[in-house]
Enzyme design. Structure first.
Site, short mmCIF file in Angstrom:
data_model
loop_
_atom_site.label_atom_id
_atom_site.label_comp_id
_atom_site.label_asym_id
_atom_site.label_seq_id
_atom_site.Cartn_x
_atom_site.Cartn_y
_atom_site.Cartn_z
N HIS A 159 -6.84 74.10 52.68
CA HIS A 159 -7.73 74.52 53.72
C HIS A 159 -7.74 76.11 53.99
O HIS A 159 -8.64 76.69 53.80
CB HIS A 159 -7.59 73.78 54.93
CG HIS A 159 -8.09 72.29 54.61
ND1 HIS A 159 -8.16 71.54 55.96
CD2 HIS A 159 -8.48 71.53 53.70
CE1 HIS A 159 -8.65 70.33 55.47
NE2 HIS A 159 -8.69 70.32 54.19
N SER A 204 -12.72 70.52 49.22
CA SER A 204 -12.59 70.99 50.54
C SER A 204 -12.24 72.71 50.69
O SER A 204 -12.51 73.09 51.75
CB SER A 204 -11.70 70.22 51.56
OG SER A 204 -10.36 70.06 51.00
#
Length: 255
Positions: free
Chosen positions: A179, A128
């Site tokens: 992230h 991610s």
């Protein structure tokens, strides 16, 4: 740009890096989690990111978590996001720059986690950070390279950015730093890798690959227009907006 209309064979041929990464995700999941082969399980333990082990000199753990996933659903939704957002960028940048961007963003996410997260035994894995790096490159386009992305796709990227940022902080058990630093990494490297980049065009991709097969084959540009790639109906974007929202929701929720 984010609506996939290629056949399976075309997708693999046009976007070899994205195809390889998706295949690698599922191959590793099959060996490590489904079949649970001894060497594969050991390989997963060897590759998981953990701050204490990185601090102890195991610096490869800043890279290896990019390719590992916790379970099938984790691998599935990371791969789904990559299939949606990766192909256009791979075509715009070229294979080499796309690989550099992907690794840079993924490492940035893992490095940010290592530096900022105070928990020495915090462990993490997943693609991610690199995928948020892709969003970072698109966000840079929206802000500084408007000629590379049209208004409709800019709106999709801004919506994804807003939803992703909100859910990163709202959902539990999320590697927030992974992230954020992955997104920052993609945004930071964008000015370099976007030099000489061209707007995504599926017709140009098909034409280039077809010419590489045979110089004797001629193409009618209207052939691809018959598939109506250029229509920007409201319904289509609403549908894909819902799909992307659900994919991002599942992606963030599973990490």
């Amino acid at each position: 740009m984010f609506v996939r209309t290629e056949s399976f064979k075309e997708f693999i041929r046009f976007y070899p890096i994205v195809s390889f990464l998706v295949g690698l995700h599922f191959a590793l999941w099959l060996l490590m989690d489904f079949l649970q082969l001894g060497f594969a399980v050991d390989l997963k333990e060897w590759g998981i990111g953990m701050n204490a082990l990185i601090l102890n000199g195991e610096y490869w753990r800043l890279v290896t978590p990019i390719f590992l996933h916790g379970d099938f659903t984790h691998a599935l939704f990371n791969s789904f996001s990559l299939v949606l957002f990766g192909p256009a960028l791979e075509q715009m940048l070229g294979k080499g720059k796309f690989v550099v961007m992907y690794l840079f963003a993924g490492i940035a996410g893992n490095l940010g986690t290592f530096i900022v997260n105070p928990d020495a035994y915090y462990w993490h894995l997943g693609a991610s950070g690199a995928i948020f790096g892709i969003f970072g490159v698109y966000l840079f386009m929206v802000m500084n390279r408007k000629h590379l992305i049209d208004t409709a796709n800019s709106q999709i990227i801004l919506a994804i950015f807003a939803i992703g940022l909100f859910m990163t902080f709202a959902r539990p058990n999320i590697n927030i730093f992974g992230h954020l630093f992955g997104l920052i990494g993609g945004f930071a490297i964008a000015p370099v890798i976007l030099k000489n980049a061209r707007r995504f065009s599926l017709w140009q991709v098909r034409t280039r690959h077809s010419r590489s097969d045979s110089d004797d084959i001629s193409f009618d540009p209207n052939r691809w227009q018959k598939r109506k790639y250029g229509r920007k109906s409201t319904g289509k974007y609403i549908l894909w907006g819902i799909i992307i929202f659900l994919a991002l929701f599942a992606l963030v929720n599973r990490m």
